[in-house]
Design a protein around this motif. Structure first.
Motif, PDB file in Angstrom:
ATOM      1  N   GLU A   2      -5.237  25.741 -28.981  1.00 46.32           N
ATOM      2  CA  GLU A   2      -5.411  26.953 -28.178  1.00 46.32           C
ATOM      3  C   GLU A   2      -4.801  28.149 -28.911  1.00 46.32           C
ATOM      4  N   ARG A  25      -3.931  22.914 -10.406  1.00 45.67           N
ATOM      5  CA  ARG A  25      -4.895  22.085 -11.140  1.00 45.67           C
ATOM      6  C   ARG A  25      -6.320  22.613 -10.949  1.00 45.67           C
ATOM      7  N   GLN A  26      -6.666  23.010  -9.726  1.00 45.68           N
ATOM      8  CA  GLN A  26      -8.002  23.550  -9.464  1.00 45.68           C
ATOM      9  C   GLN A  26      -8.239  24.818 -10.279  1.00 45.68           C
ATOM     10  N   CYS A  28      -6.794  25.786 -13.054  1.00 46.33           N
ATOM     11  CA  CYS A  28      -6.876  25.485 -14.487  1.00 46.33           C
ATOM     12  C   CYS A  28      -8.214  24.842 -14.846  1.00 46.33           C
ATOM     13  N   GLU A  29      -8.698  23.944 -14.005  1.00 48.60           N
ATOM     14  CA  GLU A  29      -9.991  23.311 -14.289  1.00 48.60           C
ATOM     15  C   GLU A  29     -11.117  24.345 -14.261  1.00 48.60           C
ATOM     16  N   ARG A  30     -11.104  25.229 -13.288  1.00 48.39           N
ATOM     17  CA  ARG A  30     -12.165  26.251 -13.177  1.00 48.39           C
ATOM     18  C   ARG A  30     -12.117  27.255 -14.320  1.00 48.39           C
ATOM     19  N   ASN A  31     -10.934  27.461 -14.898  1.00 52.21           N
ATOM     20  CA  ASN A  31     -10.784  28.460 -15.948  1.00 52.21           C
ATOM     21  C   ASN A  31     -10.590  27.844 -17.332  1.00 52.21           C
ATOM     22  N   ASN A  32     -10.834  26.517 -17.435  1.00 53.19           N
ATOM     23  CA  ASN A  32     -10.697  25.812 -18.714  1.00 53.19           C
ATOM     24  C   ASN A  32      -9.353  26.145 -19.376  1.00 53.19           C
ATOM     25  N   LEU A  33      -8.285  25.964 -18.601  1.00 56.66           N
ATOM     26  CA  LEU A  33      -6.944  26.348 -19.031  1.00 56.66           C
ATOM     27  C   LEU A  33      -6.019  25.144 -18.892  1.00 56.66           C
ATOM     28  N   PRO A  34      -5.241  24.832 -19.913  1.00 60.32           N
ATOM     29  CA  PRO A  34      -4.275  23.733 -19.769  1.00 60.32           C
ATOM     30  C   PRO A  34      -3.247  24.058 -18.677  1.00 60.32           C
ATOM     31  N   THR A  37      -0.089  25.663 -19.812  1.00 57.32           N
ATOM     32  CA  THR A  37      -0.153  27.095 -20.138  1.00 57.32           C
ATOM     33  C   THR A  37       0.107  27.930 -18.884  1.00 57.32           C
TER      34      THR A  37
END
Length: 98
Positions: A2, A25-26, A28-34, A37
């Protein structure tokens, strides 16, 4: 790997997360983010928001001309008012009889 984010980017991510109403978690998954981070930038924002210690000067209070009296029953009377002796004796009698 990253890319490194600027502070502005990191704080914007946290602001977006807080406005989203989503779980971490939701979001981060929607924003393609670890998740790590998001957690890092949330920690940085919280750390920056902590109050800083300031140097202060403590001054002695000005004498008020009043009095402080601890009675035999443990009650304490404090007042900035000035009483004549007879008035003060009356106040003490009333308080001790209660």
């Amino acid at each position: 790997m990253e890319k490194k984010r600027s502070s502005e980017d990191g704080l914007r991510i946290v602001d977006d997360f807080e406005r989203s109403g989503l779980k971490r978690r939701q979001f981060c998954e929607r924003n393609n983010l670890p998740l790590t981070t998001l957690d890092y930038w949330r920690w940085k924002k919280a750390k920056a928001a902590k109050p800083r210690l300031l140097e202060v000067a403590v001054e002695e209070p000005e004498p008020s001309g009043g009095f402080s009296l601890t009675l035999a029953n443990g009650r304490r009377i404090e007042s900035p008012w000035k009483f004549q002796e007879a008035e003060l004796a009356r106040v003490i009698r009333i308080v001790e009889s209660a």
